[in-house]
Design a protein around this motif. Structure first.
Motif, PDB file in Angstrom:
ATOM      1  N   THR A  64       0.829  -1.208   0.000  1.00  0.00           N
ATOM      2  CA  THR A  64       0.000   0.000   0.000  1.00  0.00           C
ATOM      3  C   THR A  64       0.863   1.257   0.000  1.00  0.00           C
ATOM      4  OG1 THR A  64      -1.771  -1.153   1.201  1.00  0.00           O
ATOM      5  CG2 THR A  64      -1.822   1.247   1.216  1.00  0.00           C
ATOM      6  N   GLY A  75       0.144   3.235  -3.281  1.00  0.00           N
ATOM      7  CA  GLY A  75      -0.945   4.163  -2.981  1.00  0.00           C
ATOM      8  C   GLY A  75      -0.499   5.616  -2.967  1.00  0.00           C
ATOM      9  N   ASN A  93      -3.793  10.645   0.458  1.00  0.00           N
ATOM     10  CA  ASN A  93      -5.213  10.287   0.465  1.00  0.00           C
ATOM     11  C   ASN A  93      -5.596   9.815   1.870  1.00  0.00           C
ATOM     12  OD1 ASN A  93      -7.477   8.179   0.228  1.00  0.00           O
ATOM     13  ND2 ASN A  93      -7.561   9.180  -1.767  1.00  0.00           N
ATOM     14  N   TYR A 118      -8.260   8.397   2.981  1.00  0.00           N
ATOM     15  CA  TYR A 118      -8.941   7.108   3.064  1.00  0.00           C
ATOM     16  C   TYR A 118      -7.937   5.958   3.156  1.00  0.00           C
ATOM     17  CZ  TYR A 118     -13.111   9.681   1.616  1.00  0.00           C
ATOM     18  OH  TYR A 118     -14.152  10.569   1.551  1.00  0.00           O
ATOM     19  N   ILE A 119      -6.851   6.082   2.436  1.00  0.00           N
ATOM     20  CA  ILE A 119      -5.803   5.048   2.498  1.00  0.00           C
ATOM     21  C   ILE A 119      -5.300   4.889   3.922  1.00  0.00           C
ATOM     22  CG2 ILE A 119      -3.356   4.689   1.970  1.00  0.00           C
ATOM     23  CD1 ILE A 119      -4.919   3.604  -0.220  1.00  0.00           C
ATOM     24  N   TRP A 120      -5.051   6.014   4.578  1.00  0.00           N
ATOM     25  CA  TRP A 120      -4.505   5.961   5.933  1.00  0.00           C
ATOM     26  C   TRP A 120      -5.533   5.443   6.935  1.00  0.00           C
ATOM     27  CZ3 TRP A 120       0.384   5.797   6.665  1.00  0.00           C
ATOM     28  CH2 TRP A 120       1.247   6.461   5.794  1.00  0.00           C
ATOM     29  N   GLU A 156      -9.000   5.431  -4.522  1.00  0.00           N
ATOM     30  CA  GLU A 156      -7.653   5.038  -4.119  1.00  0.00           C
ATOM     31  C   GLU A 156      -7.665   3.805  -3.208  1.00  0.00           C
ATOM     32  OE1 GLU A 156      -3.643   5.768  -4.836  1.00  0.00           O
ATOM     33  OE2 GLU A 156      -5.427   6.785  -5.639  1.00  0.00           O
ATOM     34  N   ILE A 157      -8.800   3.533  -2.576  1.00  0.00           N
ATOM     35  CA  ILE A 157      -8.924   2.350  -1.722  1.00  0.00           C
ATOM     36  C   ILE A 157      -8.758   1.080  -2.549  1.00  0.00           C
ATOM     37  CG2 ILE A 157     -10.512   1.056  -0.223  1.00  0.00           C
ATOM     38  CD1 ILE A 157      -9.359   3.535   1.026  1.00  0.00           C
ATOM     39  N   PHE A 192      -5.455  -0.504  -1.860  1.00  0.00           N
ATOM     40  CA  PHE A 192      -5.400  -1.292  -0.628  1.00  0.00           C
ATOM     41  C   PHE A 192      -6.080  -2.645  -0.830  1.00  0.00           C
ATOM     42  CE2 PHE A 192      -7.140  -2.854   3.332  1.00  0.00           C
ATOM     43  CZ  PHE A 192      -6.086  -2.715   4.217  1.00  0.00           C
TER      44      PHE A 192
END
Length: 360
Positions: A87, A91, A95, A97-99, A238-239, A242
């Motif tokens: 990730t 990634g 972003n 949402y990624i975190w 972007e998820i 992941f």
């Protein structure tokens, strides 16, 4: 990380622009996580064997499980390592949402790791007590729910999407917080209950996560979201990276966890994977679809609830043993048959879940 290098090199060659595409990076995430799992997996299994971190088998369980005693456990750490590295490589690290998804997954993994460590290394049969395990799951789940509620920038982020109904998005308001809490914590424990046979939990997780990755991509694409009549959420696409990492890591782990398993996932993996599915579903606003696609996890959880309730109220058991997969084992089903049939059920449920994109 790689995308930022690609953006820098774009000034020298326009071909590096290809790394802007989420689809390419998602595919690369699957491959990267898979390769990391293949490389790190054997080393991790040797280390677990060396330190005698092996599974303890319950005496009251199916007799066929007794031969599994001593099998290396806490292998779920392999999934977390692969997912985290992948990730961060593929990634966009700006972003949020990624975190949110990555940190939530790792924190639940920490809770599971403490439980496994106490049981397997410190030889404490109770591990992390149910009270404290649930406490820390609740703290993390509530923190994530409050954060997502407080940082929501559009009404769509706190609406409830109802499968098969078009343009019906009731606004949850502050009820969003307890709802998200229940989804994340419930999903985490549901996967943990399912993780009782070789590969039983990880393959459904891979299938459901792959489908959620598709939802994430479509939800984060304005054109597709409008066409499918689903809420558009900027940045959620972007998820998909992941999800790709989790799919690759899960398949890599299954290579070693397939029957007969060389390594078990342990709570460090099961709690983390369940939480990951829950928080992804929340972010892409498909919590109810998660219930459909994760029907195997739901069945396993309901079987435990019904068994406990029935025994306390009537003194009788509904199933020969709970969770549900043990019931079928005690009925005489070979372990591989139980596993594969539960996988097949998940494939069917995932297809039904995906059909909600058009059947509205």
């Amino acid at each position: 990380m790689i995308i930022y290098l690609a953006e820098y090199f774009e000034q020298f060659h326009s071909g590096f622009n290809v790394f802007q595409y989420i689809t390419l990076r998602a595919v690369m995430a699957v491959i990267t996580a898979l390769v990391i799992s293949f490389i790190v997996g054997p080393y991790m299994i040797r280390k677990l064997n060396r330190y005698s971190i092996g599974q303890v088998i319950r005496d009251d369980g199916p007799e066929t499980h007794l031969k599994k005693a001593g099998t290396p456990t806490m292998g779920g750490a392999l999934i977390l390592v692969s997912v985290s590295i992948t990730t961060l490589l593929w990634g966009r690290l700006d972003n949020r949402y990624i975190w949110v998804v990555l940190i939530t997954t790792l924190l639940f993994g920490v809770v599971g790791w403490i439980d496994d460590y106490r049981k397997l290394v410190l030889q404490d049969p109770k591990g992390l007590s149910s009270r404290y395990k649930y406490l820390w799951q609740s703290v993390i789940g509530l923190a994530v729910a409050i954060y997502l509620y407080m940082t929501a920038t559009s009404p769509a982020e706190t609406q409830l999407v109802i499968p098969f109904l078009k343009d019906v998005y009731p606004q949850m308001g502050w009820l969003f917080i307890p709802f998200v809490y229940l989804v994340i914590v419930g999903s985490s424990n549901a996967v943990n209950l399912t993780d009782g046979l070789d590969g039983l939990a990880v393959m459904p997780t891979v299938l459901v996560c792959g489908a959620l990755g598709l939802f994430a991509y479509l939800t984060g694409h304005a054109g597709f979201a409008q066409y499918l009549s689903i809420p558009y959420l900027s940045g959620v696409g972007e998820i998909t990276i992941f999800c790709g990492a989790l799919v690759g890591a899960g398949l890599g782990f299954l290579w070693f966890n397939a029957y007969p398993a060389m390594v078990f996932m342990g709570d460090v993996g099961a709690l983390a994977l369940g939480a990951a599915l829950g928080v992804i579903a929340v972010v892409v606003r498909q919590e109810l679809v998660l219930v459909i696609m994760g029907g195997v996890f739901v069945m396993e959880t309901v079987s435990v609830i019904l068994q406990v309730a029935s025994y306390k109220l009537t003194g009788k058991r509904i199933f020969r043993m709970a969770p549900l997969h043990h019931h079928f084992e005690l009925k005489g089903w070979p372990e591989p048959r139980v596993i594969v049939r539960f996988w097949i059920i998940t494939v069917i449920l995932v297809m039904i879940g995906l059909s909600t994109l058009k059947l509205r």
